[in-house]
Motif scaffolding. Structure first.
Motif, short mmCIF file in Angstrom:
data_model
loop_
_atom_site.label_atom_id
_atom_site.label_comp_id
_atom_site.label_asym_id
_atom_site.label_seq_id
_atom_site.Cartn_x
_atom_site.Cartn_y
_atom_site.Cartn_z
N ILE A 155 0.84 -1.20 0.00
CA ILE A 155 0.00 0.00 0.00
C ILE A 155 0.87 1.25 0.00
N GLN A 156 1.86 1.28 0.89
CA GLN A 156 2.73 2.45 0.98
C GLN A 156 3.59 2.62 -0.27
N SER A 161 4.90 5.43 -5.33
CA SER A 161 5.22 5.33 -6.76
C SER A 161 4.11 5.87 -7.64
N GLY A 162 3.09 6.43 -7.03
CA GLY A 162 1.96 6.90 -7.84
C GLY A 162 1.19 5.76 -8.48
N GLY A 163 1.27 4.59 -7.88
CA GLY A 163 0.53 3.44 -8.38
C GLY A 163 1.23 2.69 -9.49
N THR A 164 2.49 3.02 -9.76
CA THR A 164 3.19 2.38 -10.88
C THR A 164 4.06 1.19 -10.48
N LEU A 165 4.30 0.99 -9.20
CA LEU A 165 5.16 -0.11 -8.77
C LEU A 165 4.59 -1.44 -9.24
N ALA A 169 -2.43 -4.16 -14.47
CA ALA A 169 -2.23 -5.33 -15.31
C ALA A 169 -1.34 -6.37 -14.62
N ASP A 170 -0.37 -5.91 -13.84
CA ASP A 170 0.56 -6.82 -13.15
C ASP A 170 0.03 -7.33 -11.82
N ARG A 171 -1.00 -6.70 -11.30
CA ARG A 171 -1.49 -7.01 -9.96
C ARG A 171 -1.90 -8.47 -9.77
#
Length: 184
Positions: A155-156, A161-165, A169-171
């Motif tokens: 979450i952190q 990363s602004g949601g890019t980590l 699609a990779d989730r």
């Protein structure tokens, strides 16, 4: 003229929780919430003695929705490992990370937030531990802490990363990997 619906304590708590998610604790202010709800400050004072009581109600609402309701939803799953998988899918699935949770973590040192966050953390880790114990896992407590810190860490890191980590699609692949890594 249409009759106005009488607001409940839950309506106010929900509005405060939405404000908290959108703008942090500072956004939980009576007058803007009253305006958003189309209510008066008198309606607020009918339900709450002060702003702190409203914040407390919002925190409790969040704790119920994001912890107790999730536990109630997965408890009927008889296989403890499937129960764990379901918890991670619910809490970390695409688009499901609670903005309110991010706000709670950002205000973890606030005297109103800290005890609720501590209680929720303990409840979550205890639940995960119970799942590991039911699955016959060695070191169940350590596994539960690892699983929970992976959850909070993601979450952190997603926030940082602004949601890019881990992209949407990779989730699913990441969740499968995480589940395998923390399974028995």
């Amino acid at each position: 003229m249409a009759e106005k619906r009488r607001l409940s304590k839950q309506d106010w708590a929900d509005a405060a929780l939405a404000a908290l998610a959108d703008g942090g604790l500072a956004a939980v202010a009576v007058e803007p919430l009253a305006a958003r709800l189309g209510a008066t400050k008198g309606s607020f004072y009918w339900h709450f003695a002060n702003r702190d009581a409203l914040v407390q109600a919002a925190l409790e609402r969040w704790a119920d929705r994001q912890t107790e309701q999730i536990i109630r939803d997965v408890e009927p799953i008889t296989d403890p490992l499937e129960r764990l998988r379901a918890v991670f899918e619910i809490t970390l699935g695409a688009g499901r990370v609670s903005r309110a949770e991010l706000a709670m973590l950002a205000h973890a040192d606030d005297p109103l937030v800290a005890p609720v966050l501590a209680r929720v953390t303990a409840r979550r880790v205890d639940f995960l531990e119970a799942c590991y114990v039911a699955a016959g896992a060695a070191q169940a407590r350590q596994r539960a802490v690892l699983a929970y810190t992976a959850h909070i860490g993601l979450i952190q890191a997603q926030r940082a990363s602004g949601g890019t980590l881990v992209t949407d699609a990779d989730r699913p692949a990441y969740l499968r990997f995480l589940y395998r890594a923390i399974s028995v």
